[in-house]
Design a protein around this motif. Structure first.
Motif, PDB file in Angstrom:
ATOM      1  N   ILE A  55      -7.904   7.060  -5.563  1.00  0.00           N
ATOM      2  CA  ILE A  55      -7.024   5.942  -5.242  1.00  0.00           C
ATOM      3  C   ILE A  55      -7.835   4.650  -5.353  1.00  0.00           C
ATOM      4  N   LEU A  56      -7.335   3.750  -6.196  1.00  0.00           N
ATOM      5  CA  LEU A  56      -8.035   2.504  -6.489  1.00  0.00           C
ATOM      6  C   LEU A  56      -7.348   1.332  -5.804  1.00  0.00           C
ATOM      7  N   THR A  57      -7.876   0.157  -6.032  1.00  0.00           N
ATOM      8  CA  THR A  57      -7.381  -1.078  -5.431  1.00  0.00           C
ATOM      9  C   THR A  57      -5.861  -1.208  -5.524  1.00  0.00           C
ATOM     10  N   GLY A  58      -5.241  -1.734  -4.497  1.00  0.00           N
ATOM     11  CA  GLY A  58      -3.797  -1.929  -4.528  1.00  0.00           C
ATOM     12  C   GLY A  58      -3.235  -2.316  -3.178  1.00  0.00           C
ATOM     13  N   MET A  59      -2.116  -3.007  -3.233  1.00  0.00           N
ATOM     14  CA  MET A  59      -1.432  -3.462  -2.026  1.00  0.00           C
ATOM     15  C   MET A  59      -0.500  -2.365  -1.521  1.00  0.00           C
ATOM     16  N   GLY A  60      -0.367  -2.272  -0.192  1.00  0.00           N
ATOM     17  CA  GLY A  60       0.540  -1.290   0.386  1.00  0.00           C
ATOM     18  C   GLY A  60      -0.164   0.006   0.711  1.00  0.00           C
ATOM     19  N   SER A  61       0.591   1.104   0.706  1.00  0.00           N
ATOM     20  CA  SER A  61       0.010   2.390   1.098  1.00  0.00           C
ATOM     21  C   SER A  61       0.390   3.527   0.159  1.00  0.00           C
ATOM     22  N   ASP A  62       0.999   3.218  -0.978  1.00  0.00           N
ATOM     23  CA  ASP A  62       1.370   4.289  -1.892  1.00  0.00           C
ATOM     24  C   ASP A  62       0.123   5.062  -2.320  1.00  0.00           C
ATOM     25  N   GLY A  63       0.273   6.362  -2.403  1.00  0.00           N
ATOM     26  CA  GLY A  63      -0.825   7.229  -2.794  1.00  0.00           C
ATOM     27  C   GLY A  63      -1.541   7.862  -1.624  1.00  0.00           C
ATOM     28  N   ALA A  64      -1.509   7.219  -0.453  1.00  0.00           N
ATOM     29  CA  ALA A  64      -2.279   7.730   0.687  1.00  0.00           C
ATOM     30  C   ALA A  64      -1.758   9.099   1.147  1.00  0.00           C
ATOM     31  N   GLU A  65      -0.445   9.250   1.243  1.00  0.00           N
ATOM     32  CA  GLU A  65       0.108  10.530   1.690  1.00  0.00           C
ATOM     33  C   GLU A  65      -0.164  11.627   0.663  1.00  0.00           C
TER      34      GLU A  65
END
Length: 349
Positions: A283-293
């Motif tokens: 998981i790379l740089t980005g706003m929000g929380s998509d990908g964490a789950e």
């Protein structure tokens, strides 16, 4: 509460006035200047001190890419590229501007009588407001190269695991980070790659062509039913989730996850289900929380998961969300991620 100060750089008088109208109607903003060239914008940059810049790509004299490089070197300021989806040359400049430090690319609004005007205007203002809050730093076209690699050698790769596939998720700042990671992996990287990069839908084709041109991989938009293969990066089509099921790619119209479709969490969760401990997730740089789950699902399945570290992220939102979920095997600065992935997947470092 003080208003967000916006500098508009746009050579067309008609479009410049339209942008002033759109942004001026939003109470969050103050248009501090609207200029017709990058040279004029740069000459007034310190005096105007904008919070965010709306930047055209095709300009007389200095183009949008060169302007982005100059702005990020002289007075780092959040930049939203406003581009017409007209030809490969303009899209290529727009994508390289993202690589050089611009934060987002949005489609140039059409006339007020067009049916899409309201949604395009709203999207532009939303992007300007969000990106104005991003802290940007002085940089060149490969910002990550300015950072050192890990101070200590990473732990040895887990023994007895043969990784089968790599999943990547990125958002704000992603094109810049992806260029460095994918170039570092090299053309002989042995694993298939699946990628979710949040990007304005109308620029997906341009993003795919650009990424194939600046990295050693073929890049394809998934159609569904393909078996991923080394040397090829698959990305989801517009407004569809990408999943891995039974070793093949599948597309889904399920509801957006964390306001995203395609969603990185959907992709990574499917890799957890399909590959178990044999998946690699980044998981790379980005706003929000998509990908964490999705990272959490992979981590629980025994897969190896990596998050980009805060010091090299344009926005630490998505990696931080994964770290908070304890979903990360290792946190790595951007320059060290490709080396680590090669170690894990059997390629030479």
């Amino acid at each position: 509460m003080s208003k967000i100060r916006v500098l508009i750089i746009e050579d067309s008088l008609v479009v410049r006035e339209l942008l002033k109208h759109i942004i001026g109607l939003d109470d969050r903003f103050e248009v501090v200047a609207a200029v017709e060239s990058a040279e004029e914008g740069l000459s007034r940059l310190d005096a105007l001190a904008p919070d965010v810049i709306s930047l055209d790509i095709r300009l007389p004299g200095m183009n949008g890419l060169d302007a982005t490089l100059q702005i990020m070197q002289r007075r780092p300021t959040p930049i939203v590229v406003v581009a017409a989806n007209v030809d490969d040359d303009e899209l290529n400049i727009a994508m390289n501007a993202l690589r050089a430090g611009a934060l987002s690319v949005v489609e140039k609004p059409v006339g007020v009588t067009n049916a899409a005007f309201e949604s395009m205007a709203r999207h532009l203002c939303t992007q300007l407001a969000i990106m104005s809050q991003v802290r940007v730093v002085r940089q060149g076209i490969d910002r990550g190269l300015r950072f050192g690699t890990t101070a200590e050698p990473p732990p040895p790769p887990p023994k007895g695991t043969r990784y089968a596939m790599l999943g990547l998720v990125a958002s704000t700042g992603g094109p810049q980070a992806l260029t460095q990671v994918l170039t570092g992996l090299g053309p002989d990287y042995p694993l298939p790659i699946l990628l979710v990069q949040h990007i304005t839908a109308s620029f997906l084709d341009g993003f795919v062509s650009w990424l194939a041109g600046v990295t050693p991989f073929a890049v394809r938009i998934a159609q569904g039913g393909e078996v991923p293969e080394p040397g090829v990066i698959f990305v989801p089509p517009v407004d569809r989730h990408l999943r891995l099921a039974g070793g093949k790619l599948a597309l889904s119209d399920l509801a957006p996850v964390h306001s995203q479709r395609p969603s990185g969490s959907v992709l990574l969760s499917s890799m957890a289900d399909d590959l178990g401990r044999n998946g690699l997730g980044v998981i790379l740089t980005g706003m929000g929380s998509d990908g964490a789950e999705g990272m959490a699902a992979m981590h629980k399945a025994g897969a190896y998961t990596i998050a980009q570290d805060e010091s090299t992220c344009v926005v630490y939102g998505m990696p931080q969300a994964a770290v908070k979920l304890r979903a990360v095997s290792e946190v790595v600065p951007l320059p060290g991620i490709s080396q680590r992935l090669r170690e894990l997947s059997g390629g030479r470092a």
